[in-house]
Structure formats: C-alpha cells, structure tokens
Write an enzyme that holds these catalytic residues in place. Structure first.
Site, PDB file in Angstrom:
ATOM      1  CD1 TRP A  61      46.068  44.341  41.480  1.00  0.00           C
ATOM      2  CD2 TRP A  61      47.144  42.428  41.863  1.00  0.00           C
ATOM      3  NE1 TRP A  61      46.270  44.242  42.844  1.00  0.00           N
ATOM      4  CE2 TRP A  61      46.930  43.072  43.098  1.00  0.00           C
ATOM      5  CE3 TRP A  61      47.801  41.198  41.854  1.00  0.00           C
ATOM      6  CZ2 TRP A  61      47.346  42.538  44.321  1.00  0.00           C
ATOM      7  CZ3 TRP A  61      48.216  40.658  43.056  1.00  0.00           C
ATOM      8  CH2 TRP A  61      47.990  41.325  44.272  1.00  0.00           C
ATOM      9  CG  ASP A  64      45.110  36.600  40.416  1.00  0.00           C
ATOM     10  OD1 ASP A  64      44.420  36.188  41.372  1.00  0.00           O
ATOM     11  OD2 ASP A  64      45.741  37.677  40.437  1.00  0.00           O
ATOM     12  CE  LYS A 123      39.081  43.377  45.669  1.00  0.00           C
ATOM     13  NZ  LYS A 123      40.382  42.799  45.967  1.00  0.00           N
TER      14      LYS A 123
END
Length: 467
Positions: free
Chosen positions: A195, A276, A312
């Site tokens: 990311w 993560d 999300k």
C-alpha cells in the site's frame, strides 16, 4: 513578515530627466520576480544608459515569503486519480483508483447497520464529551474480540493492549512511533509492492525499512520462495509487516499452508509480526476467515502488532475509525505497552473522535445488528466476486491471443493487479478514460457488471498494443 530590498541611485535633480522618465519614476512596491527581471534587463536598457542622464533614487519593496524555501509537494498518487476523474466529461469514464465500495450503479453506499447504529445514538441522546486518550472502552473491547475471537485466551488473559486510532493509517503511525522509541535501529520489512502509504508512515516516524519479495510479474502471483528467503535473511528481531487478508495492491494472499511456513520462519528468526488488517470480513465475506492469519500467529504464542480499520467493512471512510492492538506475553506487559501508546497519542492528537467508535460498538455489540452486518458484508463481498468473475469471462472471450487471465480469479478482495505497466496504465486513462494507479492496480469495487466488457476491451488493447 515581508523583507525589503532597496535599489538606490543618487539623484541629480528633476530637470536632468526627460518628461517620460519623470513619470516613470515612482516609489514602487514590486515582487521578487519583478526585481530579478529589472536587474536582468538593466545593462541593455537605453532608458538607463542614455535617456535619463542623471541618477535616480528608487525604493523597491520586495515581498519575500519566509516560506520561500518550501517546495511544492507532488500530488498524492491515489487521491490525485479521483481529481482527474472528476474533471473528465466522458460518459464511459471509470474511477478504479480509490479503494471505496460502490453499488452496481457505482454510487457510494451507507450500510443499513450504520444507519441503525446512528439512530440508536440519537435515541440515547449521547453527549460529545472528550474520550479518554485510548478511546471508547466499548469500542476497544469489541474490536479486539472481533480480531482475535471473543473466547480467545489472549482476550481472557488481558494480554492485548488496544488503543483506538485514526483508522488504519493513524493506528500504523502510532505503532511506528512505538517501534522508533522502544526498538531503536529495528527495521521493518514491507512487501514489494505494498500500500502506497506504508513507506510514508515509516519514513515520517524515522523507522528504517526494506522490502521483501512478494509479487511475481511472470505469474502475476505470489513469489513465495522469494518472500521466505528475504524474511529469513532479515536481521533477527525485525518487524515483518504482513497484510492480514486481501493484500493491497495485488489481491494475492498466501494459502493457509503458506501462512504456516511464514510463521515458522518468523518464529525461527525471532521476528515480530506486524499485521495490517484493513479488510476483515470484506475480503471473503467472513470475519473469522479473514482473521485466520492473525489468529494462527497468536495461537503460536507470538507477540505481535495489528492495525485495524473500519473504512471498508463498515464503509466508515470519513469517520477515521480503527485501532492498534499489541498482543503481549503477559497482561503486565500489555498494560505497560498501552500506557506508552497513550503517551505517544497525547501530543500527536490528544484523543480520538467518538462518532465512528460508537457506531462500531453499537454494531458489534448488538447481536441482531451484528448478524445483519455479516449479511451486508457478504453482499458487498459477493458483488465484488461477481464483478471479478464477469471481468475474467469478458477478457477470456474477447482476447484471442490465448493469454491466461485466470490470475484475476485467484486474487481476492477489493483490488486486482492487472500486470499492466505504467505506460499501459497511462493508455487506459488517456484513451479509454479508465482512471487507475500507475502500478496497474484496479479497484473492482468501482466497477459494475455493465462496464466489465468495456474494461476488458481497454485492458486487452493496453496489454497487446502498448509496449
């Protein structure tokens, strides 16, 4: 405060100058660029050399900012995609850059359970008082239970230090500051690619990092041997940053057997796993399945860190709600770690916001709403799976070259790594009005079934006709 520069020439009196020269001489306030231009032209200026036969005094005030030395920062590579998309007037345009869920009509979606949780908040008349530094207690309880499992021994033994953070980014940043302060010189290994903000976070916290191999461009799959080799070669006691599920940007996850081998090497090298977890429940549609990697490492008795985000899976993008969890070997260690995380947070942002925390606490803490949330997650994950399948079908039907596009089906979650390079990605945008990041990543959450064939045409053209 502006500084001044004086340009001075002694005066010989007004009669020495022609009329046009007199009217030109004023005490003038000009900018620094004007002054540079004036000096640059002075040598060849006939006005200065011959028309004005005397000497003149001219005061020039130059506005020079105290911030003159600050350069313009480059645009964000992900958020800049949305800005370019908005400026495009083409009807066929697609925004596949930012990772945010969209309906089949490509509209933002507010979950029904979020609306119910907010209604509960209004009915209770809850106040807006400051939260403690560590955040809302009810949120911290349910978020740790959601991650590890409510019946997990690590929860019952109070071995998890949980602090509410500013979504995933803020939680990662707290952890990075903890590493910098208490593990000086320790290196963080991150996947290649990863990311886009991971490197920024560790750079900002002054934590050294290096990369381990992850993506294999030849197979558009996982370079597992390279990954294991690089983790094994890292200095003992390194932090290994792992994507708990739905790897961003590739969508390529290790298999359960591969996770076991990753844990073996990390344990062998005395590394510290750092997860993560941004897509729990959103990747497969199952909260438990998407947390299995974290729970595997916890079951081995390893100490570890986990950053969580609810952007999300609950669609709480703007609420900036997440947490940093540190699993320790004892409750005493967990209490000390939590105290230091609070110490780091206090001068950074003082305490977190309450709205998103109450939404999560209400959703996860109410059995009826919680079950409804699981159904909504299955619906969202299911829509993305359907789009992924339709894109694969369209590519396979339209591409007559015999290329194998099955890697799209092997990937999971919101993103797909297309294998397109920067030049090919530019063609996707410039010719086809498909907005995406330059590494070839597309967000399937921004794609509808109706647009799959159009996207397939764009990918096939860019892959075969652009080098």
């Amino acid at each position: 405060m502006a500084s001044s520069a004086m340009l001075s020439v002694a005066s010989a009196g007004p009669s020495a100058f022609p009329a046009n020269c007199k009217t030109s001489l004023r005490k003038t306030k000009i900018g620094s660029s004007d002054v540079r231009q004036l000096f640059g032209k002075a040598k060849g200026n006939p006005f200065l050399k011959s028309q004005c036969l005397g000497r003149v005094t001219m005061a020039v005030a130059v506005n020079v900012s105290r911030f003159e030395g600050i350069a313009m920062a480059p645009p964000d590579p992900i958020l800049g995609v949305s800005e370019a998309f908005k400026a495009d007037t083409n009807d066929m345009k697609l925004n596949l850059g930012v990772g945010a869920y969209r309906t089949e009509e490509l509209q933002p979606y507010v979950l029904n359970v979020v609306k119910k949780a907010e209604k509960l908040m209004l009915e209770r008349g809850e106040n807006k008082e400051y939260l403690p530094i560590e955040g809302l207690a009810a949120f911290n309880k349910v978020t740790a239970e959601l991650l590890f499992g409510a019946d997990n021994a690590v929860i019952k033994q109070n071995r998890v230090a949980t602090v509410q953070g500013l979504s995933g980014t803020g939680s990662l940043r707290l952890a990075a500051a903890l590493i910098e302060r208490y593990f000086p010189g320790a290196k963080v290994l991150i996947s290649s690619p990863t990311w886009g903000n991971h490197k920024n976070i560790f750079n900002d916290a002054k934590v050294p990092w290096s990369e381990y191999r992850y993506y294999d461009p030849k197979t558009v799959g996982l370079d597992f041997d390279g990954m294991i080799s690089d983790i094994r070669a890292a200095p003992d006691g390194s932090f290994i940053l792992l994507h708990g599920c739905a790897h961003n940007p590739t969508g390529i996850d290790p298999t359960p057997e591969q996770w076991e081998k990753i844990a073996d090497v990390i344990q062998e090298k005395n590394h510290i796993p750092f997860f993560d977890v941004a897509y729990q429940g959103f990747a497969s549609g199952s909260l438990d399945a998407d947390a299995s990697s974290v729970r595997l490492f916890a079951a081995r008795g390893l100490e570890l860190l986990v950053a969580q985000s609810y952007s999300k899976n609950l669609g709480l993008y703007a609420e900036r709600i997440g947490a940093i969890n540190v699993l320790c070997s004892s409750s005493d260690a967990a209490a000390r770690v939590k105290s230091q995380l609070k110490r780091i947070a206090r001068p950074m942002y003082s305490n977190p916001s309450v709205h998103g925390a109450r939404i999560v606490a209400n959703v996860v803490g109410d059995p009826a709403i919680f079950n409804e949330w699981k159904e909504e997650m299955e619906m969202m994950a299911g829509r993305i799976k359907n789009v992924r399948q339709k894109l694969f079908d369209s590519l396979s039907a339209k591409d007559k070259s015999g290329k194998d596009w099955s890697f799209i089906l092997k990937q999971i979650g919101m993103f797909s790594f297309t294998g397109l390079n920067k030049t090919q990605s530019d063609n996707m945008t410039n010719k086809w009005h498909v907005y995406m990041t330059k590494d070839g990543r597309i967000s399937l959450a921004g794609l509808s079934l109706a647009k799959c064939e159009y996207l397939a045409d764009a990918i096939i053209d860019s892959f075969h006709n652009v080098s």
